[in-house]
Motif scaffolding. Sequence first.
Motif, PDB file in Angstrom:
ATOM      1  N   LYS A  11       0.810  -1.221   0.000  1.00  0.00           N
ATOM      2  CA  LYS A  11       0.000   0.000   0.000  1.00  0.00           C
ATOM      3  C   LYS A  11       0.846   1.275   0.000  1.00  0.00           C
ATOM      4  CE  LYS A  11      -3.646  -2.513   2.120  1.00  0.00           C
ATOM      5  NZ  LYS A  11      -4.943  -2.662   2.038  1.00  0.00           N
ATOM      6  N   TRP A  12       1.993   1.188  -0.674  1.00  0.00           N
ATOM      7  CA  TRP A  12       2.805   2.382  -0.877  1.00  0.00           C
ATOM      8  C   TRP A  12       2.187   3.241  -1.971  1.00  0.00           C
ATOM      9  CZ3 TRP A  12       7.878  -0.890  -1.345  1.00  0.00           C
ATOM     10  CH2 TRP A  12       8.220  -1.383  -0.083  1.00  0.00           C
ATOM     11  N   VAL A  13       1.456   2.576  -2.896  1.00  0.00           N
ATOM     12  CA  VAL A  13       0.715   3.274  -3.948  1.00  0.00           C
ATOM     13  C   VAL A  13      -0.675   2.667  -4.051  1.00  0.00           C
ATOM     14  CG1 VAL A  13       2.729   3.883  -5.357  1.00  0.00           C
ATOM     15  CG2 VAL A  13       1.542   1.744  -5.788  1.00  0.00           C
ATOM     16  N   THR A  14      -1.622   3.483  -4.482  1.00  0.00           N
ATOM     17  CA  THR A  14      -2.982   2.994  -4.730  1.00  0.00           C
ATOM     18  C   THR A  14      -3.083   2.588  -6.198  1.00  0.00           C
ATOM     19  OG1 THR A  14      -3.817   5.164  -5.377  1.00  0.00           O
ATOM     20  CG2 THR A  14      -3.927   4.608  -3.018  1.00  0.00           C
ATOM     21  N   ALA A  15      -4.171   1.925  -6.555  1.00  0.00           N
ATOM     22  CA  ALA A  15      -4.395   1.552  -7.949  1.00  0.00           C
ATOM     23  C   ALA A  15      -4.455   2.807  -8.819  1.00  0.00           C
ATOM     24  CB  ALA A  15      -5.676   0.739  -8.079  1.00  0.00           C
ATOM     25  N   GLU A  16      -5.055   3.860  -8.298  1.00  0.00           N
ATOM     26  CA  GLU A  16      -5.155   5.122  -9.042  1.00  0.00           C
ATOM     27  C   GLU A  16      -3.771   5.725  -9.260  1.00  0.00           C
ATOM     28  OE1 GLU A  16      -7.188   7.757 -11.269  1.00  0.00           O
ATOM     29  OE2 GLU A  16      -8.068   6.028 -10.270  1.00  0.00           O
ATOM     30  N   GLN A  17      -2.933   5.713  -8.242  1.00  0.00           N
ATOM     31  CA  GLN A  17      -1.579   6.255  -8.373  1.00  0.00           C
ATOM     32  C   GLN A  17      -0.726   5.408  -9.319  1.00  0.00           C
ATOM     33  OE1 GLN A  17      -0.757   6.123  -4.179  1.00  0.00           O
ATOM     34  NE2 GLN A  17      -0.950   8.345  -3.950  1.00  0.00           N
ATOM     35  N   LEU A  18      -0.965   4.115  -9.322  1.00  0.00           N
ATOM     36  CA  LEU A  18      -0.189   3.207 -10.161  1.00  0.00           C
ATOM     37  C   LEU A  18      -0.437   3.460 -11.648  1.00  0.00           C
ATOM     38  CD1 LEU A  18       1.807   0.880 -10.120  1.00  0.00           C
ATOM     39  CD2 LEU A  18      -0.122  -0.700  -9.972  1.00  0.00           C
ATOM     40  N   LYS A  19      -1.567   4.044 -11.981  1.00  0.00           N
ATOM     41  CA  LYS A  19      -1.863   4.350 -13.383  1.00  0.00           C
ATOM     42  C   LYS A  19      -0.803   5.250 -13.994  1.00  0.00           C
ATOM     43  CE  LYS A  19      -6.850   3.791 -13.247  1.00  0.00           C
ATOM     44  NZ  LYS A  19      -8.146   4.441 -13.467  1.00  0.00           N
ATOM     45  N   GLN A  36       0.146  -5.709 -17.280  1.00  0.00           N
ATOM     46  CA  GLN A  36       0.814  -5.854 -15.988  1.00  0.00           C
ATOM     47  C   GLN A  36       0.037  -5.112 -14.900  1.00  0.00           C
ATOM     48  OE1 GLN A  36       4.611  -4.370 -17.359  1.00  0.00           O
ATOM     49  NE2 GLN A  36       5.534  -6.407 -17.181  1.00  0.00           N
ATOM     50  N   TYR A  37      -0.552  -3.965 -15.256  1.00  0.00           N
ATOM     51  CA  TYR A  37      -1.381  -3.215 -14.304  1.00  0.00           C
ATOM     52  C   TYR A  37      -2.516  -4.111 -13.802  1.00  0.00           C
ATOM     53  CZ  TYR A  37      -4.673   0.243 -12.476  1.00  0.00           C
ATOM     54  OH  TYR A  37      -5.527   0.934 -11.669  1.00  0.00           O
ATOM     55  N   LYS A  38      -3.153  -4.825 -14.730  1.00  0.00           N
ATOM     56  CA  LYS A  38      -4.250  -5.710 -14.334  1.00  0.00           C
ATOM     57  C   LYS A  38      -3.743  -6.861 -13.462  1.00  0.00           C
ATOM     58  CE  LYS A  38      -8.172  -8.341 -15.733  1.00  0.00           C
ATOM     59  NZ  LYS A  38      -9.327  -8.368 -16.560  1.00  0.00           N
ATOM     60  N   GLU A  39      -2.578  -7.405 -13.784  1.00  0.00           N
ATOM     61  CA  GLU A  39      -2.004  -8.481 -12.974  1.00  0.00           C
ATOM     62  C   GLU A  39      -1.735  -8.010 -11.545  1.00  0.00           C
ATOM     63  OE1 GLU A  39       1.498 -10.036 -14.869  1.00  0.00           O
ATOM     64  OE2 GLU A  39       0.426 -10.425 -16.737  1.00  0.00           O
ATOM     65  N   ILE A  40      -1.278  -6.785 -11.399  1.00  0.00           N
ATOM     66  CA  ILE A  40      -0.936  -6.241 -10.084  1.00  0.00           C
ATOM     67  C   ILE A  40      -2.179  -5.884  -9.282  1.00  0.00           C
ATOM     68  CG2 ILE A  40       0.164  -4.297  -8.891  1.00  0.00           C
ATOM     69  CD1 ILE A  40       2.200  -4.229 -11.248  1.00  0.00           C
ATOM     70  N   THR A  41      -3.119  -5.182  -9.918  1.00  0.00           N
ATOM     71  CA  THR A  41      -4.270  -4.637  -9.192  1.00  0.00           C
ATOM     72  C   THR A  41      -5.532  -5.484  -9.273  1.00  0.00           C
ATOM     73  OG1 THR A  41      -5.053  -3.346 -11.077  1.00  0.00           O
ATOM     74  CG2 THR A  41      -3.462  -2.285  -9.605  1.00  0.00           C
ATOM     75  N   GLY A  42      -5.627  -6.319 -10.318  1.00  0.00           N
ATOM     76  CA  GLY A  42      -6.854  -7.070 -10.538  1.00  0.00           C
ATOM     77  C   GLY A  42      -7.931  -6.236 -11.223  1.00  0.00           C
ATOM     78  N   GLN A  43      -7.570  -5.036 -11.644  1.00  0.00           N
ATOM     79  CA  GLN A  43      -8.507  -4.130 -12.305  1.00  0.00           C
ATOM     80  C   GLN A  43      -8.043  -3.870 -13.733  1.00  0.00           C
ATOM     81  OE1 GLN A  43      -8.746  -0.499 -10.039  1.00  0.00           O
ATOM     82  NE2 GLN A  43      -8.765  -1.572  -8.095  1.00  0.00           N
ATOM     83  N   ASN A  44      -8.987  -3.671 -14.637  1.00  0.00           N
ATOM     84  CA  ASN A  44      -8.623  -3.288 -16.004  1.00  0.00           C
ATOM     85  C   ASN A  44      -8.065  -1.871 -15.988  1.00  0.00           C
ATOM     86  OD1 ASN A  44      -9.407  -5.663 -17.318  1.00  0.00           O
ATOM     87  ND2 ASN A  44     -11.533  -4.968 -17.389  1.00  0.00           N
TER      88      ASN A  44
END
Length: 51
Positions: A11-19, A36-44
């Motif tokens: 939780k050093w970054v949120t899914a939104e920040q990771l974008k 890779q974003y989807k693999e990490i976050t589980g979100q498209n």
Amino acid sequence: MEFWQIAFMFKWVTAEQLKIAVKTEANPYGEITPKQYKEITGQNFETQAKV
């Protein structure tokens, strides 16, 4: 990608920040792909619609 997986997991970054780290046409210097974003976050990965 491993760094970003760890950063998200701890939780050093949120899914939104990771974008910001995703390589796109608008951000050619990104470090991870949309897949890779989807693999990490589980979100498209979705960008904002152009107006």
